[in-house]
Design a protein around this motif. Structure first.
Motif, short mmCIF file in Angstrom:
data_model
loop_
_atom_site.label_atom_id
_atom_site.label_comp_id
_atom_site.label_asym_id
_atom_site.label_seq_id
_atom_site.Cartn_x
_atom_site.Cartn_y
_atom_site.Cartn_z
N GLN A 1 13.36 14.81 22.74
CA GLN A 1 13.70 14.00 23.91
C GLN A 1 15.17 13.59 23.91
OE1 GLN A 1 11.11 10.59 24.17
NE2 GLN A 1 9.26 11.82 23.87
N HIS A 2 15.74 13.43 22.73
CA HIS A 2 17.11 12.94 22.63
C HIS A 2 18.10 14.05 22.27
CE1 HIS A 2 14.74 9.22 22.29
NE2 HIS A 2 15.79 8.63 22.80
N PHE A 3 17.65 15.29 22.34
CA PHE A 3 18.52 16.41 22.01
C PHE A 3 19.66 16.50 23.01
CE2 PHE A 3 19.74 20.85 21.29
CZ PHE A 3 19.74 20.88 19.91
N ASP A 4 20.85 16.77 22.50
CA ASP A 4 22.10 16.89 23.26
C ASP A 4 22.67 15.54 23.70
OD1 ASP A 4 22.32 19.60 23.05
OD2 ASP A 4 21.34 20.03 24.97
N VAL A 5 21.84 14.50 23.74
CA VAL A 5 22.34 13.18 24.09
C VAL A 5 22.76 12.42 22.82
CG1 VAL A 5 21.82 10.99 25.22
CG2 VAL A 5 20.86 13.12 26.12
N LEU A 6 21.82 12.30 21.88
CA LEU A 6 22.10 11.65 20.60
C LEU A 6 22.00 12.61 19.43
CD1 LEU A 6 20.06 8.33 21.09
CD2 LEU A 6 22.52 8.69 21.46
N VAL A 7 21.27 13.69 19.59
CA VAL A 7 20.96 14.62 18.51
C VAL A 7 21.58 15.98 18.79
CG1 VAL A 7 19.13 15.76 17.20
CG2 VAL A 7 18.80 13.41 18.02
N ALA A 8 22.43 16.44 17.87
CA ALA A 8 23.04 17.76 18.02
C ALA A 8 22.25 18.84 17.29
CB ALA A 8 24.48 17.73 17.50
N ASN A 9 21.59 18.45 16.20
CA ASN A 9 20.81 19.39 15.41
C ASN A 9 19.90 18.57 14.50
OD1 ASN A 9 19.82 21.73 14.28
ND2 ASN A 9 21.67 22.23 13.11
N ALA A 10 18.83 19.19 14.00
CA ALA A 10 17.92 18.49 13.10
C ALA A 10 17.14 19.48 12.26
CB ALA A 10 16.97 17.58 13.88
N PRO B 1 0.83 -1.21 0.00
CA PRO B 1 0.00 0.00 0.00
C PRO B 1 0.86 1.26 0.00
CG PRO B 1 -0.74 -1.56 1.68
CD PRO B 1 0.58 -2.06 1.18
N LEU B 2 0.41 2.25 -0.72
CA LEU B 2 1.09 3.54 -0.68
C LEU B 2 0.97 4.16 0.71
CD1 LEU B 2 0.06 5.24 -4.05
CD2 LEU B 2 2.40 4.81 -3.30
N PRO B 3 2.03 4.78 1.21
CA PRO B 3 1.93 5.47 2.51
C PRO B 3 0.91 6.61 2.44
CG PRO B 3 4.22 5.18 1.86
CD PRO B 3 3.39 4.82 0.66
N ARG B 4 0.19 6.79 3.53
CA ARG B 4 -0.77 7.89 3.62
C ARG B 4 -0.21 9.05 4.43
NH1 ARG B 4 -6.72 5.64 4.80
NH2 ARG B 4 -7.19 7.79 4.19
N GLN B 5 0.85 8.81 5.15
CA GLN B 5 1.57 9.90 5.79
C GLN B 5 3.04 9.52 5.93
OE1 GLN B 5 1.09 10.75 9.98
NE2 GLN B 5 -0.28 8.99 10.28
N THR B 6 3.89 10.53 5.82
CA THR B 6 5.32 10.33 5.99
C THR B 6 5.88 11.45 6.86
OG1 THR B 6 5.88 11.59 4.00
CG2 THR B 6 5.61 9.21 3.74
N ALA B 7 7.02 11.19 7.44
CA ALA B 7 7.73 12.18 8.22
C ALA B 7 9.21 12.05 7.93
CB ALA B 7 7.48 11.98 9.71
N THR B 8 9.90 13.16 7.78
CA THR B 8 11.32 13.13 7.48
C THR B 8 12.07 14.13 8.35
OG1 THR B 8 11.02 14.77 5.71
CG2 THR B 8 11.04 12.45 5.06
N ALA B 9 13.34 13.86 8.53
CA ALA B 9 14.21 14.78 9.25
C ALA B 9 15.64 14.53 8.82
CB ALA B 9 14.07 14.62 10.76
N LEU B 10 16.43 15.59 8.75
CA LEU B 10 17.86 15.48 8.51
C LEU B 10 18.54 15.76 9.85
CD1 LEU B 10 19.92 14.92 6.29
CD2 LEU B 10 20.04 17.38 5.87
N ILE B 11 19.12 14.73 10.42
CA ILE B 11 19.57 14.78 11.81
C ILE B 11 21.10 14.80 11.87
CG2 ILE B 11 19.55 13.54 14.02
CD1 ILE B 11 16.95 12.18 13.02
N VAL B 12 21.62 15.67 12.71
CA VAL B 12 23.06 15.69 12.99
C VAL B 12 23.27 14.96 14.31
CG1 VAL B 12 25.10 17.11 13.36
CG2 VAL B 12 23.27 17.92 11.82
N PRO B 13 23.95 13.81 14.30
CA PRO B 13 24.18 13.09 15.56
C PRO B 13 25.25 13.80 16.39
CG PRO B 13 25.32 11.98 13.77
CD PRO B 13 24.54 13.11 13.15
N THR B 14 25.27 13.53 17.67
CA THR B 14 26.26 14.14 18.54
C THR B 14 27.66 13.59 18.27
OG1 THR B 14 25.69 12.52 20.24
CG2 THR B 14 24.65 14.70 20.38
#
Length: 489
Positions: free
Chosen positions: A326-335, A231-244
């Motif tokens: 929730q994971h900012f500064d621990v695993l995520v530096a920027n997004a 089935p075609l997706p009916r919703q999607t979510a994307t992010a470009l994440i900079v890891p720590t």
């Protein structure tokens, strides 16, 4: 066209091709579908990246019956035959050599109808149908064949190479979505093997279709397939994440899988150099992090669901945004959030863009994903020590352990490219991948003339011996495919 009116004067007999070959090919498929002139053959003789040679003839059959006749003819006349789909492969498996003594069989006319069984969620499709055409047809039923690539291959070619792509972590590769197959065999010459079933459960002995998946056309010519579609997706979510940091990449992947499960459809690593190459090659694309500089490494993450927000009770983009907070500064530096198609445009532009930075030395490798961080660090250290004038442009599928570990010999480098240095680099990288980390020298591009020597270098002797016995059993004269999977000869 009746035999007594066939005009073969323009076809000739280049090299040492059998004198009856031209006449018989025309009899089988018609004059307009046999090419002998250099201008007509050219696009069938040059691969997407590697492989360039000379075909004796190009023949374009339109059915399994015609393929069978051509195959039997080539066997009878001792003519090597190469099956070719859309010719988008990257290991030279579908292009002729320089002898001019091979016949290229293009399968582009094997289109026919795409038969969609909505209730069974399958599509019956000819080997010449392209991925784009298939998905355009499926979209009318809100379905898709979710192999995500930067190219537009044919179905037969995708099966012959067992294509993966960016969304393998969610949907699997072609092998996981192949239910049935029709193949024209080399032995007996031209016999059609009908494995066209739409069953997901069929435990009745050998799964013979797997003999023709990922083996580059060895043993048989794929003419039709039954594919599982989604089935075609009916919703999607994307992010470009900079890891720590590099050590955070796998922890972030584990956390995403724990939180979102099968909603995670892509987890793509991208190095800074790749983004710089895209910006350099495509002026219409701007730095997505502007006015901030491009980070050293980033991750393109996609979630998707076939249920609506109302039915699911969750907005995926909001859920992803909350997870990253929730994971900012621990695993995520920027997004960068909700980038959608623009972020995927950058991702799909990388391969073409880095080719303009200098001489590309491409590696399609895989290691257990738990070893990705260690492999990358060791490979970079090795390059810095032994090949400091080269530059790394790596990107790819961290969620399945795959990586396009592409290296460029820059145009401005004082030392100019030479074959000995490039071969030394290849051995160094592949030894690290296979022998140190238990990985693969060909994650998803398959094996062809371009990389066959590495198959024999790294594949266990017992495996090669068994593979050779299988290949010889289904193709005793070794007329199909350009790779010998048995022990090196």
């Amino acid at each position: 066209m009746p035999n007594d009116t066939i005009d073969t004067s323009a076809l000739g007999a280049p090299g040492r091709l059998h004198p009856e070959l031209a006449t018989e090919l025309v009899r089988i498929v018609g004059q307009e579908h046999v090419f002998a002139e250099a201008a007509d053959k050219l696009r069938y003789e040059i691969g997407a990246r590697y492989g360039e040679g000379k075909a004796g003839f190009v023949v374009r059959p339109s059915s399994a019956a015609e393929i069978g006749e051509v195959l039997a003819l080539c066997l009878r006349t001792g003519t090597p035959l190469i099956a070719q789909g859309a010719n988008t492969g990257l290991v030279a498996a579908s292009t002729p050599n320089e002898t001019g003594l091979q016949v290229v069989m293009s399968l582009e006319r094997l289109r026919g109808d795409v038969i969609v069984d909505r209730a069974n969620r399958t599509a019956t499709v000819g080997a010449g149908v392209t991925l784009q055409d298939l998905n355009e047809k499926l979209a009318a039923d809100n379905l898709c064949f979710p192999i995500d690539l930067g190219a537009n291959p044919s179905v037969g070619g995708m099966i012959a190479t067992n294509t993966g792509g960016s969304r393998l972590v969610r949907y699997g590769d072609v092998r996981h979505n192949l239910l049935g197959l029709e193949v024209v065999l080399a032995d007996p010459p031209g016999q059609v093997l009908d494995l066209m079933t739409g069953l997901r459960k069929n435990n009745t002995g050998y799964d013979l279709k797997q003999l023709f998946v990922g083996t580059g056309g060895a043993g048989g010519i794929i003419t039709r397939a039954v594919l599982q579609v989604h089935p075609l997706p009916r919703q999607t979510a994307t992010a470009l994440i900079v890891p720590t940091g590099q050590d955070a990449i796998l922890d972030l992947l584990i956390a995403l899988e724990g939180e979102f499960g099968d909603f995670l459809t892509a987890y793509e690593g991208i190095s800074k150099t790749c983004i710089e190459a895209v910006l350099d090659h495509m002026p219409s694309v701007s730095n997505p992090f502007a006015p901030e500089p491009i980070p050293d490494y980033m991750l393109l993450v996609e979630l998707s669901a076939t249920a609506s927000r109302e039915t699911l009770g969750m907005d995926l983009q909001e859920a992803l945004n909350g997870f990253l907070e929730q994971h900012f500064d621990v695993l995520v530096a920027n997004a960068l959030l909700d980038g959608g198609p623009d972020l995927w445009k950058i991702r799909h532009s990388i391969s073409e863009s880095i080719r303009h930075q200098g001489k590309l030395i491409a590696f399609d490798i895989a290691v257990p994903r738990s070893a990705m961080v260690a492999f990358r660090a060791e490979a970079i250290a090795m390059m810095d020590a032994r090949f400091p004038f080269l530059r790394l442009y790596d990107f790819g599928h961290w969620a399945d352990g795959g990586c396009h570990f592409n290296i460029v010999w820059p145009k401005e480098a004082e030392q100019k490219p030479d074959d000995a240095t490039i071969e030394s680099l290849r051995i160094a990288i592949y030894d690290l991948v296979v022998r140190s980390y238990g990985g693969s020298f060909s994650a998803e591009h398959g094996v062809g003339p371009y990389n066959e020597r590495f198959y024999h270098r790294y594949t266990a002797d017992t495996v090669q011996e068994f593979a050779g016995r299988v290949q010889s059993a289904i193709d005793p004269k070794h007329v199909l495919g350009q790779v010998w999977f048995g022990p090196e000869r």
